[in-house]
Write a protein that holds these residues in place. Structure first.
Motif, mmCIF file in Angstrom:
data_model
loop_
_atom_site.group_PDB
_atom_site.id
_atom_site.type_symbol
_atom_site.label_atom_id
_atom_site.label_comp_id
_atom_site.label_asym_id
_atom_site.label_seq_id
_atom_site.Cartn_x
_atom_site.Cartn_y
_atom_site.Cartn_z
ATOM 1 N N ASP A 170 0.740 -1.371 -0.031
ATOM 2 C CA ASP A 170 -0.115 -0.070 -0.029
ATOM 3 C C ASP A 170 0.945 1.116 0.109
ATOM 4 O OD1 ASP A 170 -1.754 1.934 0.216
ATOM 5 O OD2 ASP A 170 -2.351 1.449 2.342
ATOM 6 N N TYR A 171 1.050 1.766 -1.218
ATOM 7 C CA TYR A 171 2.237 2.784 -1.297
ATOM 8 C C TYR A 171 1.907 4.120 -0.481
ATOM 9 C CZ TYR A 171 -1.164 5.859 -4.125
ATOM 10 O OH TYR A 171 -2.192 6.722 -4.501
ATOM 11 N N GLU A 172 0.469 4.298 0.042
ATOM 12 C CA GLU A 172 0.170 5.334 0.856
ATOM 13 C C GLU A 172 0.929 5.173 2.405
ATOM 14 O OE1 GLU A 172 -3.814 7.839 0.058
ATOM 15 O OE2 GLU A 172 -3.952 6.120 1.169
ATOM 16 N N PRO A 225 2.325 8.750 -6.639
ATOM 17 C CA PRO A 225 1.768 8.621 -7.727
ATOM 18 C C PRO A 225 2.162 10.026 -8.303
ATOM 19 C CG PRO A 225 0.012 8.829 -6.346
ATOM 20 C CD PRO A 225 1.262 8.891 -5.417
ATOM 21 N N ASP A 255 0.372 11.757 -10.804
ATOM 22 C CA ASP A 255 -0.777 11.725 -11.602
ATOM 23 C C ASP A 255 -1.699 12.928 -11.383
ATOM 24 O OD1 ASP A 255 -1.521 11.435 -8.998
ATOM 25 O OD2 ASP A 255 -3.175 9.796 -9.348
ATOM 26 N N PHE A 256 -0.825 14.058 -11.162
ATOM 27 C CA PHE A 256 -1.841 15.241 -10.892
ATOM 28 C C PHE A 256 -2.482 15.752 -12.018
ATOM 29 C CE2 PHE A 256 -2.147 19.962 -10.425
ATOM 30 C CZ PHE A 256 -2.586 19.964 -9.208
ATOM 31 N N ASP A 257 -3.861 16.285 -11.646
ATOM 32 C CA ASP A 257 -4.681 16.679 -12.978
ATOM 33 C C ASP A 257 -4.248 18.047 -13.185
ATOM 34 O OD1 ASP A 257 -6.714 16.679 -14.589
ATOM 35 O OD2 ASP A 257 -8.168 17.191 -12.951
ATOM 36 N N ALA A 289 0.938 23.063 4.020
ATOM 37 C CA ALA A 289 -0.049 22.783 5.041
ATOM 38 C C ALA A 289 -0.446 21.487 4.954
ATOM 39 C CB ALA A 289 -1.124 23.557 4.553
ATOM 40 N N THR A 290 -0.451 20.609 3.912
ATOM 41 C CA THR A 290 -0.580 19.240 4.116
ATOM 42 C C THR A 290 0.588 18.132 4.183
ATOM 43 O OG1 THR A 290 -0.573 18.926 1.834
ATOM 44 C CG2 THR A 290 -2.583 19.573 2.729
ATOM 45 N N LEU A 326 -0.160 15.116 6.371
ATOM 46 C CA LEU A 326 -0.892 14.059 5.523
ATOM 47 C C LEU A 326 0.068 13.544 4.506
ATOM 48 C CD1 LEU A 326 -3.942 16.277 5.130
ATOM 49 C CD2 LEU A 326 -3.675 14.554 7.115
ATOM 50 N N MET A 335 0.775 14.940 1.710
ATOM 51 C CA MET A 335 0.334 15.406 0.512
ATOM 52 C C MET A 335 1.185 16.889 0.034
ATOM 53 S SD MET A 335 -3.723 14.610 0.547
ATOM 54 C CE MET A 335 -3.734 14.798 -1.053
ATOM 55 N N ASP A 392 0.885 16.971 -3.899
ATOM 56 C CA ASP A 392 -0.075 17.769 -4.602
ATOM 57 C C ASP A 392 -0.351 19.083 -4.364
ATOM 58 O OD1 ASP A 392 -1.223 15.392 -6.086
ATOM 59 O OD2 ASP A 392 -1.512 14.533 -4.041
ATOM 60 N N GLU A 393 0.021 19.412 -2.891
ATOM 61 C CA GLU A 393 0.034 20.897 -2.731
ATOM 62 C C GLU A 393 0.849 21.736 -3.452
ATOM 63 O OE1 GLU A 393 -0.088 21.836 1.367
ATOM 64 O OE2 GLU A 393 0.839 23.689 1.296
ATOM 65 N N ARG A 424 -7.965 10.520 -4.791
ATOM 66 C CA ARG A 424 -7.921 10.326 -6.292
ATOM 67 C C ARG A 424 -9.042 9.456 -6.777
ATOM 68 N NH1 ARG A 424 -2.860 11.561 -4.705
ATOM 69 N NH2 ARG A 424 -1.415 12.530 -6.500
ATOM 70 N N LEU A 452 -11.811 11.914 -7.555
ATOM 71 C CA LEU A 452 -11.579 12.792 -8.853
ATOM 72 C C LEU A 452 -11.740 11.863 -10.227
ATOM 73 C CD1 LEU A 452 -10.451 15.441 -9.723
ATOM 74 C CD2 LEU A 452 -8.203 14.583 -9.766
ATOM 75 N N LYS A 511 -14.039 12.769 -13.129
ATOM 76 C CA LYS A 511 -13.417 12.769 -14.622
ATOM 77 C C LYS A 511 -14.257 11.841 -15.566
ATOM 78 C CE LYS A 511 -9.634 15.095 -14.595
ATOM 79 N NZ LYS A 511 -9.064 15.990 -15.771
ATOM 80 N N ILE A 522 -6.651 22.934 -1.167
ATOM 81 C CA ILE A 522 -5.104 23.169 -1.239
ATOM 82 C C ILE A 522 -4.425 22.129 -1.998
ATOM 83 C CG2 ILE A 522 -3.334 22.913 0.184
ATOM 84 C CD1 ILE A 522 -4.942 23.838 2.614
ATOM 85 N N THR A 523 -4.858 20.914 -1.995
ATOM 86 C CA THR A 523 -4.055 19.963 -3.088
ATOM 87 C C THR A 523 -4.560 19.920 -4.452
ATOM 88 O OG1 THR A 523 -5.655 18.302 -2.056
ATOM 89 C CG2 THR A 523 -3.516 18.518 -1.098
ATOM 90 N N PHE A 566 -7.710 19.175 -5.611
ATOM 91 C CA PHE A 566 -8.784 17.982 -5.907
ATOM 92 C C PHE A 566 -9.922 18.565 -6.006
ATOM 93 C CE2 PHE A 566 -5.137 15.426 -4.496
ATOM 94 C CZ PHE A 566 -5.258 14.443 -5.538
ATOM 95 N N HIS A 607 -11.478 21.183 -8.113
ATOM 96 C CA HIS A 607 -11.881 21.884 -9.170
ATOM 97 C C HIS A 607 -13.155 21.140 -10.195
ATOM 98 C CE1 HIS A 607 -8.334 19.413 -10.758
ATOM 99 N NE2 HIS A 607 -9.163 19.290 -11.833
#
Lengths: 704, 110
Positions: free
Chosen positions: A82-84, A142, A144-146, A246-247, A250, A252, A255-256, B58, B61, B65, B89-90, B92, B94
């Motif tokens: 579990d990569y998380e 990952p 995989d940012f949107d 800030a994250t 967590l 994150m 992503d931030e 994810r 999202l 999507k 903040i991250t 996710f 939008h």
């Protein structure tokens, strides 16, 4: 699609394994598991150490079977992770033989040089548990940012106005009025401010994982905990610092960080990262073993023949940048920041080190710098060198460039400061700086965009302090004021430190504006230090690297009190952006005519038109630029700089059919020191202007 | 089941568990298969959810999507402010419309 490599072939205890793929290096999420790959030329064996997040002891230690090694790369795919919730590290076996350059220590769990995230300092300033043997662990992220439609902005380099800031210092002060002080998220909250100011490029001081507790200590007198606040001491080149997110608690931060980049881009602002490839946070032989030292000391560090660390960085060690493996790590790293994070450019700290060979000797044509100049993924990104190092190599004007590299122009800073404080013999050099430093760059067929111009940066006085202090006041650093630069070329305008004398204050206001205006009118690329637009002070400290306090944090409560200065900077940035002749991609020529056959693109003047006084005693200089106006036609910009302590009349160049208008006069108090477009008054006498003591005037005219 | 899915007349309501993270995200993904296939407006009831990890975000999202190009809305109802803040903040947030209550989301989803 069916693939047969998504299934395990080996077992180790409860773990299902498969020989890994050696490339890419690092931990990569693949079908069914995670592929771990790490390079070491001299290690004899390697273990993968797996932790559950927040647990002190590993839950698994998996040796890489020898059959999983390809060349000098240990690679293994572990299934069903579990990569998380897992973190990892490596243990390397190999010789401990410092004389031969080897410092393997099988007891240490090492971070992955390619780790995309690190844990251990997730919350800034939280006192570490020093009893934990493994202070840092690598994480799996990952990619995989949107991003939606985002990509680097590719603003022409010459059109940039760079703004240098520290992520934490920018918003940590209680006056910043943000929800998450000191973080990437808070920086996003300040984007409207940056837009209002008009800068279009944010240059961030180090954001790559570092340990703010590196060499932390209490000041013996004040009791203040001194940290590595600036962050020049990277331990994870591929990982954004969690403690600035800030994250971060967590996990994150990636992503931030990306959300911040996307938001900057949406607002037309590029992002340049200050990246510290000259040394690492492991220090010398007495420093901690965090990663590189234990993975392959001899590869990653420049070593003396006796196996000690060369110290060209002044920080204990020197990254062995022109070792082919380190070169490829640097390239992989920059490519990742461009392709995964959409970074627009980099400022390379002490970049002269990147041009030294493995024994420390400067090279003619350093392969690393050439590789970066020609790399396809970096092909459009900005490459800016701090073109010197702490080992005495000073390459301003001669940094190998291949037409791609720009430089922090240290000579620009020095000349402008000398001219500003009225030193003799500065008019000629200042003319070179205003013209984009052709004396430094033309001989190599480089253009003025090789020069990043600045008068202040994080290193040294703020602009307010430059005009308020004759000498540094670094007692708070705990080194008896011995640290920090002594060559400040500053002038306190008559009184050391804060003053209530109206004359001193008026002069400081003028000098501040004089500096900013010359900076923003110079050919080349201007860089501002965050906070200078509202007179940020560090109370004379010119080396605030260790202060995570109000000494370093931008004090936003100074903004209302310095609204006039803010307005001045905002209007000057707008002025620069409105007039293409201020940011020409080629050196302007005193004999070249572009827009007007009678007036050269660039000409020098003095108190008499067409007769500059470059003599040693001269402190007056005027410059006339002539070029095409943005909306068509011809425009003329005339700058009269009087750094003499007496007023002088400057004869205006006669331009038949064009009428001069006054855009700026720093000799007059705000708000009449600068005029918004189309509100500029005409001079009382169309043939000459009186420029006050230590003042600068800017006039413009146009035709057609 | 990690997620409870109820098909209503105008929308599909997906109720999040108290925690959505790497331990249950895979199961949640299975639960969402019919929702993704239906292509209808989805209301995510987050009122009882106190933690969503990176994997959980994810998953949400991905839901948006897949559904948004089909013209469906994806609304999140009753989410705790601190979770909304993390999503913002991250980056996710939008693709979602946020509503305070389930009722509001149902009305907005029509």
């Amino acid at each position: 699609m069916f693939r047969v490599d998504g299934y395990p072939t080996h077992e180790y205890g409860d773990f299902k394994l498969r020989p890994g793929k050696p490339l890419p290096f690092g931990a990569t999420i693949v079908a069914g598991g995670v592929n771990f790959s790490v390079f070491s030329r001299f290690a004899t064996a390697c273990d993968l150490v797996l932790f559950h997040r927040h647990e002190a002891e590993p839950f698994a230690i998996i040796p890489f079977p020898d059959s999983f090694r390809t060349g000098n790369v240990f690679a293994m795919t572990v299934f069903d992770l579990d990569y998380e919730t897992i973190e990892y590290g490596y243990r390397m076996d190999g010789p401990f033989d410092p004389d031969a350059g080897h410092r393997f220590d099988r007891s240490k769990v090492l971070i992955d040089p390619y780790a995309r995230s690190l844990s251990g300092r997730n919350v800034w300033g939280e006192t570490p548990d020093w009893t934990t043997p493994t202070q840092f662990r690598s994480g799996i992220v990952p990619d995989d940012f949107d991003w939606q439609d985002d990509k680097p902005l590719e603003i022409p380099f010459g059109d940039l106005v760079i703004y240098e800031a520290h992520v934490r210092g920018f918003t940590r002060h209680p006056s910043s009025g943000v929800r998450h002080p000191g973080t990437y998220a808070a920086l996003r909250e300040k984007i409207p401010y940056l837009r209002d100011l008009g800068v279009n490029c944010l240059e961030l001081m180090p954001v790559h994982e570092f340990d703010e507790f590196e060499n932390s200590r209490r000041h013996p007198e004040t009791g203040e905990m001194l940290l590595n606040y600036w962050g020049y001491g990277t331990i994870g080149f591929f990982a954004p610092k969690a403690g600035l997110a800030a994250t971060g608690s967590l996990g994150m931060q990636v992503d931030e960080f990306k959300a911040m980049v996307a938001d900057l881009h949406r607002n037309g602002i590029e992002i340049i990262l200050d990246i510290v490839f000259n040394h690492t946070g492991e220090g010398n032989e007495n420093g901690p073993t965090i990663g590189f030292r234990g993975i392959d000391n001899k590869t990653y560090y420049m070593l003396t023949p006796e196996g000690y660390y060369w110290n060209f960085s002044g920080c204990g060690n020197t990254l062995n940048c022109n070792n082919p493996m380190v070169r490829s790590m640097i390239l992989d790293c920059l490519r990742a920041w461009v392709s995964e994070y959409h970074i627009d450019g980099f400022r390379f700290d002490l970049a002269a080190i990147l041009g030294r060979d493995q024994f420390g000797a400067p090279m003619e044509s350093p392969p690393l710098l050439e590789t970066l100049a020609f790399d396809p993924i970096l092909g459009k990104c900005k490459l800016i060198a701090e073109a010197w190092d702490a080992g005495g190599l000073y390459q301003v004007g001669s940094f190998p460039s291949w037409g791609r590299w720009a430089e922090w122009n240290g000579k620009y800073r020095d000349t402008l400061r000398d001219f500003l404080r009225g030193e003799s013999g500065c008019v000629g050099p200042m003319a070179q700086r205003l013209a984009g430093s052709p004396d430094l760059y033309r001989w190599q067929q480089r253009d003025s965009h090789a020069s990043v111009n600045f008068v202040t940066c994080h290193d040294g006085f703020t602009l307010h302090d430059l005009v308020s202090y004759d000498s540094k006041h670094n007692e708070a650093n705990g080194e008896n004021n011995a640290d920090g630069c002594n060559d400040n070329r500053s002038w306190n305008c008559g009184e050391e430190g804060e003053s209530i004398d109206p004359e001193v204050l008026a002069l400081r206001h003028r000098q501040t504006r004089n500096a900013l205006i010359l900076l923003l009118l110079s050919q080349g690329v201007p860089m501002l230090l965050a906070g200078d637009e509202f007179a940020q002070t560090q109370h004379g400290n010119n080396n605030s690297y260790c202060h995570d306090t109000e000494l370093s944090w931008l004090d936003w409560s100074r903004l209302p009190a310095n609204r006039d200065l803010f307005r001045f900077v905002r209007l000057m940035i707008a002025f620069r952006r409105a007039h293409p002749v201020l940011r020409m991609p080629r050196f302007l020529d005193v004999v070249g005519h572009v827009a007007d056959l009678r007036v050269p693109s660039l000409s020098w003047h003095g108190t008499e038109a067409w007769r500059p006084d470059f003599s040693s005693a001269s402190r007056t200089l005027a410059l006339l630029l002539c070029g095409e106006r943005a909306q068509g036609g011809t425009e003329y910009i005339y700058v009269a700089a009087n750094m003499h302590w007496e007023a002088h009349v400057f004869e205006l160049p006669d331009l038949p059919g064009a009428r001069w208008r006054i855009a700026v006069n720093t000799g007059i108090p705000a708000p009449e020191d600068i005029w918004p477009p189309r509100e500029e008054p005409e001079p009382a006498d169309p043939r000459s202007v009186l420029v006050g003591p230590r003042s600068v005037m800017v006039l413009l005219a146009d035709r057609g | 089941m990690t997620l409870s899915v109820s098909i209503e007349s105008t929308s599909v309501v997906v109720t999040l568990p108290s925690r959505l993270d790497g331990t249950n995200a895979a199961e949640a993904e299975t639960d969402l298969a019919p929702v993704l296939a239906a292509g209808r407006t989805v209301v995510i009831d987050a009122a009882n959810c106190s933690y969503i990890s990176s994997a959980g975000l994810r998953l949400l999202l991905i839901l948006a999507k897949v559904l948004k190009p089909q013209g469906a809305k994806v609304l999140i109802a009753g989410m705790a402010p601190q979770l909304m803040e993390i999503m913002r903040i991250t980056g996710f947030d939008h693709l979602f419309d946020f509503c305070e209550t389930l009722g509001e989301a149902r009305a907005a989803g029509v």
